[in-house]
Scaffold this active site. Structure first.
Site, PDB file in Angstrom:
ATOM      1  N   THR A  70      -9.515   6.945  -3.205  1.00 18.01           N
ATOM      2  CA  THR A  70     -10.117   5.650  -3.506  1.00 18.01           C
ATOM      3  C   THR A  70      -9.318   5.001  -4.636  1.00 18.01           C
ATOM      4  OG1 THR A  70     -11.655   6.658  -5.071  1.00 18.01           O
ATOM      5  CG2 THR A  70     -12.440   6.333  -2.811  1.00 18.01           C
ATOM      6  N   HIS A  92      11.531   1.745   1.939  1.00 16.58           N
ATOM      7  CA  HIS A  92      11.380   0.323   2.278  1.00 16.58           C
ATOM      8  C   HIS A  92      12.472  -0.109   3.262  1.00 16.58           C
ATOM      9  CE1 HIS A  92       8.265  -0.243  -0.602  1.00 16.58           C
ATOM     10  NE2 HIS A  92       9.016  -0.317  -1.680  1.00 16.58           N
ATOM     11  N   LYS A 109      -5.034  -4.369  -8.593  1.00 20.39           N
ATOM     12  CA  LYS A 109      -6.407  -4.606  -8.123  1.00 20.39           C
ATOM     13  C   LYS A 109      -6.738  -3.853  -6.836  1.00 20.39           C
ATOM     14  CE  LYS A 109      -7.460  -9.200 -10.016  1.00 20.39           C
ATOM     15  NZ  LYS A 109      -7.874 -10.576  -9.645  1.00 20.39           N
ATOM     16  N   GLY A 121       0.807  -1.216   0.000  1.00 24.56           N
ATOM     17  CA  GLY A 121       0.000   0.000   0.000  1.00 24.56           C
ATOM     18  C   GLY A 121       0.835   1.259   0.000  1.00 24.56           C
TER      19      GLY A 121
END
Length: 292
Positions: free
Chosen positions: A221, A101, A251, A48
């Site tokens: 969204t 990361h 997705k 995310g």
């Protein structure tokens, strides 16, 4: 099992992309000067990151919220360890937003004064694995492994970019008291984005009006982001991304691992990860229909 040196190199026990970072540059990050107003978004890949980059950008930049500024995410929330555009981070105006990361032990030591803020987003590792596998097909900088079973074994062994998922999540959780940190899960963001935006605003000390919060939630969204080239990394050059094979944002669902993994593979995954995962203080959601 070892990944090809063309795609990954090891620095202090952690895998990085070789033509996007160097040991010399990573050496400088330990003493990277931290400002109290800095915000670091930290994730394991495919958890995310772009979504939360976008949310932070929308919270901080009114021009992004009202659509008047055509600035892409790499300039709004650049990568600390992958300074792709050779930006001058030192002269960047405050508040500076960064994505990373990095494992906890490679984070700039100035973050441990607990004044700058860290937002850590974690996602259930089966969805991370599925997303990582599909992403490896579109990225020209990751080794494409056609066989999902082989890719899964590499993931379970930590022989992928950002190394072992368990080590990354466990490390940041175990050392959370060293940092001023907010933990969010990808799944709670999917289930109640507005609450998570408000939680972020509270943590960051950002006061937005109800209308501004509505705008952030609406534009963050998944479908809105996927349609926005600034948010979907469509500005990435073809030598980094093969856009014909897919997009950064695919997705954005919870439970898609069930469409990728066989029952046997899911059980194999559990046999390797379950014991250590049960010790983590996180309730993992494996399907969007599950209760958090």
């Amino acid at each position: 099992m070892e990944p090809a040196e063309k795609y990954l190199f090891t620095y202090k026990g952690f895998y990085f992309q070789p033509d996007m970072a160097s040991a010399e540059y990573l050496d400088t990050l330990e003493d990277f000067e931290i400002r109290d107003s800095d915000v670091f978004l930290v994730t394991y890949p495919k958890s995310g990151t772009i979504w939360t980059q976008n949310i932070l950008s929308l919270i901080y930049h009114e021009g992004h919220r009202d659509g008047t500024e055509k600035v892409d995410l790499l300039d709004r929330v650049p990568w600390l360890e992958y300074n792709i555009r050779n930006a001058d981070y030192i002269s960047r105006p405050s508040p500076r937003l960064f994505a990373s990361h990095l494992p906890y032990y490679l984070a700039p030591k100035g973050l441990r004064n607990r004044r700058a803020k860290v937002v850590y987003v974690v996602r259930n590792p089966k969805d991370v694995l599925a997303s990582y596998y599909h992403f490896s097909k579109t990225s020209r900088k990751l080794e494409e492994v056609e066989d999902f079973g082989i890719f899964m074994e590499r993931f379970l062994a930590g022989k992928v970019l950002a190394s072992l998922w368990l080590d990354h999540v466990e490390g940041w959780y175990t050392h959370k008291d060293d940092f001023n940190i907010l933990f969010l899960t990808y799944e709670e963001m999917k289930k109640d984005l507005r609450s998570c935006v408000l939680k972020l605003c509270n943590f960051l000390g950002k006061r937005l009006t109800e209308k501004e919060v509505d705008a952030v939630v609406d534009q963050a969204t998944f479908n809105k982001m996927k349609a926005d080239p600034r948010a979907n990394y469509e500005f990435m050059p073809p030598d980094l991304m093969d856009h014909s094979k897919g997009h950064f944002l695919r997705k954005g669902t919870v439970g898609d691992w069930k469409n990728t993994m066989t029952v046997a593979q899911s059980e194999r995954f559990d046999s390797v990860f379950k014991e250590r995962m049960e010790k983590l203080p996180i309730e993992f959601c494996w399907d969007i229909h599950d209760e958090l």
